[in-house]
Design a protein around this motif. Structure first.
Motif, PDB file in Angstrom:
ATOM      1  N   ILE A 212      49.001  43.388  29.921  1.00 38.01           N
ATOM      2  CA  ILE A 212      49.345  44.776  29.595  1.00 38.01           C
ATOM      3  C   ILE A 212      48.616  45.793  30.476  1.00 38.01           C
ATOM      4  O   ILE A 212      48.915  46.980  30.402  1.00 38.01           O
ATOM      5  CB  ILE A 212      49.076  45.086  28.107  1.00 38.01           C
ATOM      6  N   ALA A 213      47.706  45.334  31.309  1.00 40.48           N
ATOM      7  CA  ALA A 213      46.942  46.245  32.168  1.00 40.48           C
ATOM      8  C   ALA A 213      47.815  46.711  33.333  1.00 40.48           C
ATOM      9  O   ALA A 213      48.574  45.933  33.905  1.00 40.48           O
ATOM     10  CB  ALA A 213      45.691  45.552  32.700  1.00 40.48           C
ATOM     11  N   PRO A 214      47.714  47.995  33.682  1.00 38.00           N
ATOM     12  CA  PRO A 214      48.471  48.493  34.835  1.00 38.00           C
ATOM     13  C   PRO A 214      47.970  47.877  36.145  1.00 38.00           C
ATOM     14  O   PRO A 214      46.818  47.467  36.253  1.00 38.00           O
ATOM     15  CB  PRO A 214      48.219  49.996  34.832  1.00 38.00           C
ATOM     16  N   GLU A 215      48.851  47.811  37.120  1.00 41.50           N
ATOM     17  CA  GLU A 215      48.498  47.277  38.435  1.00 41.50           C
ATOM     18  C   GLU A 215      47.388  48.106  39.086  1.00 41.50           C
ATOM     19  O   GLU A 215      47.397  49.333  38.998  1.00 41.50           O
ATOM     20  CB  GLU A 215      49.717  47.275  39.359  1.00 41.50           C
ATOM     21  N   LYS A 216      46.463  47.431  39.745  1.00 42.92           N
ATOM     22  CA  LYS A 216      45.383  48.054  40.517  1.00 42.92           C
ATOM     23  C   LYS A 216      44.587  49.081  39.703  1.00 42.92           C
ATOM     24  O   LYS A 216      44.252  50.152  40.186  1.00 42.92           O
ATOM     25  CB  LYS A 216      45.933  48.702  41.779  1.00 42.92           C
ATOM     26  N   SER A 217      44.291  48.749  38.467  1.00 53.66           N
ATOM     27  CA  SER A 217      43.501  49.650  37.634  1.00 53.66           C
ATOM     28  C   SER A 217      42.093  49.072  37.450  1.00 53.66           C
ATOM     29  O   SER A 217      41.850  47.875  37.658  1.00 53.66           O
ATOM     30  CB  SER A 217      44.158  49.839  36.267  1.00 53.66           C
ATOM     31  N   LEU A 218      41.192  49.930  37.048  1.00 53.90           N
ATOM     32  CA  LEU A 218      39.823  49.495  36.774  1.00 53.90           C
ATOM     33  C   LEU A 218      39.803  48.521  35.601  1.00 53.90           C
ATOM     34  O   LEU A 218      39.045  47.546  35.606  1.00 53.90           O
ATOM     35  CB  LEU A 218      38.940  50.708  36.470  1.00 53.90           C
ATOM     36  N   PHE A 219      40.661  48.756  34.633  1.00 59.86           N
ATOM     37  CA  PHE A 219      40.726  47.879  33.468  1.00 59.86           C
ATOM     38  C   PHE A 219      41.095  46.452  33.878  1.00 59.86           C
ATOM     39  O   PHE A 219      40.513  45.491  33.390  1.00 59.86           O
ATOM     40  CB  PHE A 219      41.742  48.418  32.457  1.00 59.86           C
ATOM     41  N   ARG A 220      42.040  46.307  34.781  1.00 61.46           N
ATOM     42  CA  ARG A 220      42.453  44.983  35.250  1.00 61.46           C
ATOM     43  C   ARG A 220      41.304  44.289  35.980  1.00 61.46           C
ATOM     44  O   ARG A 220      41.092  43.080  35.820  1.00 61.46           O
ATOM     45  CB  ARG A 220      43.663  45.105  36.155  1.00 61.46           C
TER      46      ARG A 220
END
Length: 70
Positions: free
Chosen positions: A25-33
């Motif tokens: 569910i994490a967006p692409e190229k995000s800090l969360f990922r």
């Protein structure tokens, strides 16, 4: 020892499955990922470490623990 092995396996796989769900569910190229990847790596390394430590731990017998020599 089988119970401890099952606990290490089960708890690690539950943690990794939750992290895989977060990864989906994490967006692409995000800090969360990136944090999810890092946490997954930490959990996986801890799993391998605990599993190896569990199977190579020292197991002394009662007879060798009590020596009659002074």
């Amino acid at each position: 020892m089988a119970g401890q092995t099952l606990f290490v396996l089960a708890s690690s796989f539950v943690k990794m499955s939750i992290l895989v769900s977060y990864f989906r569910i994490a967006p692409e190229k995000s800090l969360f990922r990136k944090l999810v990847w890092g946490t997954f790596g930490i959990v996986f390394v801890a799993f391998i470490t605990f599993f190896i430590a569990l199977w190579v731990q020292c197991s002394t017998s009662v007879n060798s623990a009590f020596s009659y020599e002074i």
